[in-house]
Scaffold this motif. Structure first.
Motif, PDB file in Angstrom:
ATOM      1  N   THR A  42       0.831  -1.204   0.000  1.00 28.71           N
ATOM      2  CA  THR A  42       0.000   0.000   0.000  1.00 28.71           C
ATOM      3  C   THR A  42       0.863   1.251   0.000  1.00 28.71           C
ATOM      4  O   THR A  42       0.596   2.202  -0.740  1.00 28.71           O
ATOM      5  N   LEU A  43       1.901   1.234   0.828  1.00 25.20           N
ATOM      6  CA  LEU A  43       2.808   2.386   0.880  1.00 25.20           C
ATOM      7  C   LEU A  43       3.510   2.602  -0.451  1.00 25.20           C
ATOM      8  O   LEU A  43       3.685   3.747  -0.898  1.00 25.20           O
ATOM      9  N   ALA A  47       3.187   5.869  -2.773  1.00 23.39           N
ATOM     10  CA  ALA A  47       4.386   6.618  -3.163  1.00 23.39           C
ATOM     11  C   ALA A  47       4.443   6.789  -4.678  1.00 23.39           C
ATOM     12  O   ALA A  47       4.798   7.860  -5.190  1.00 23.39           O
ATOM     13  N   GLU A  48       4.078   5.728  -5.420  1.00 21.16           N
ATOM     14  CA  GLU A  48       4.076   5.811  -6.880  1.00 21.16           C
ATOM     15  C   GLU A  48       3.040   6.806  -7.368  1.00 21.16           C
ATOM     16  O   GLU A  48       3.287   7.571  -8.305  1.00 21.16           O
ATOM     17  N   ARG A  55       5.003  14.528 -10.999  1.00 21.46           N
ATOM     18  CA  ARG A  55       5.498  14.681 -12.370  1.00 21.46           C
ATOM     19  C   ARG A  55       4.470  15.362 -13.258  1.00 21.46           C
ATOM     20  O   ARG A  55       4.816  16.200 -14.101  1.00 21.46           O
ATOM     21  N   GLU A  56       3.204  15.008 -13.089  1.00 24.43           N
ATOM     22  CA  GLU A  56       2.146  15.620 -13.893  1.00 24.43           C
ATOM     23  C   GLU A  56       2.023  17.115 -13.595  1.00 24.43           C
ATOM     24  O   GLU A  56       1.857  17.929 -14.507  1.00 24.43           O
TER      25      GLU A  56
END
Length: 206
Positions: A42-43, A47-48, A55-56
């Motif tokens: 989940t972490l 994080a992803e 980035r977006e």
């Protein structure tokens, strides 16, 4: 020993009890391990997702800064082209507007350079410098007259030499290229209808 463990008749051995305890403990530990793995997964996903959102946002900010710089540079060109068309009674205000717009190009170029690659930053700064030089050229070749200004302040005037857009246009096109942007067709960019649309668009955005 069996009596101490509360087992009657010796039907359950100590080894069987220990084996059951070990098995139970293994199940508990396995369950805890599964929880830990799920938590780590989940972490990692969170994080992803956060990195993707970052980035977006960075890319959107980059596009906005590019648009601001190109818009400021194009508006500067329009202001100078219009000012050069004839003698204007308010030429002092037009020259000030041109100088202010050149400053706006420089500020926008600095914003781009802060978060850009070296090549993109160099091209942005080169465009900002070309804008400043173009505005200085226009001011240097503008002949001012008193006209109907009050208190002897020179307000009317005319640009006496054609502005040279070659250097400025080249720096603008270089920025388009390095930023991966598609410039308007050069004929469209210089068409009177396009310039009129751009002027109205810039005025309405204030």
């Amino acid at each position: 020993m069996n009596d101490l463990l509360g087992v009657k008749g010796g039907s359950v051995s100590v080894s069987a009890i220990l084996s059951t305890a070990i098995s139970t403990g293994g199940v508990v530990l396995a369950g805890l391990g599964g929880v830990a793995l799920t938590h780590r997964g989940t972490l990692r996903r969170e994080a992803e997702q956060a990195e993707r959102a970052r980035r977006e946002l960075q890319e959107q900010t980059r596009k906005n800064d590019h648009g601001e710089l190109v818009g400021a540079a194009t508006r500067l060109r329009v202001l100078i082209e219009v000012a050069y068309q004839r003698h204007w009674p308010d030429m002092d205000g037009r020259i000030l507007a041109i100088q202010d717009q050149a400053i706006a190009v420089g500020v926008a170029a600095s914003k781009v350079a802060l978060g850009a690659s070296a090549a993109e930053g160099d091209r942005a700064r080169a465009l900002g410098l070309a804008a400043s030089q173009l505005a200085a050229y226009v001011a240097r070749h503008t002949e001012m007259g008193r006209g109907n200004a009050e208190n002897g302040v020179m307000s009317s005037g005319q640009i006496t030499r054609a502005p040279g857009f070659t250097e400025f246009d080249a720096r603008l096109d270089e920025f388009y290229a390095v930023a991966g942007m598609v410039p308007p067709d050069i004929g469209v960019r210089r068409a009177p209808r396009y310039r009129l649309w751009l002027t109205r668009r810039s005025a309405s955005s204030r």
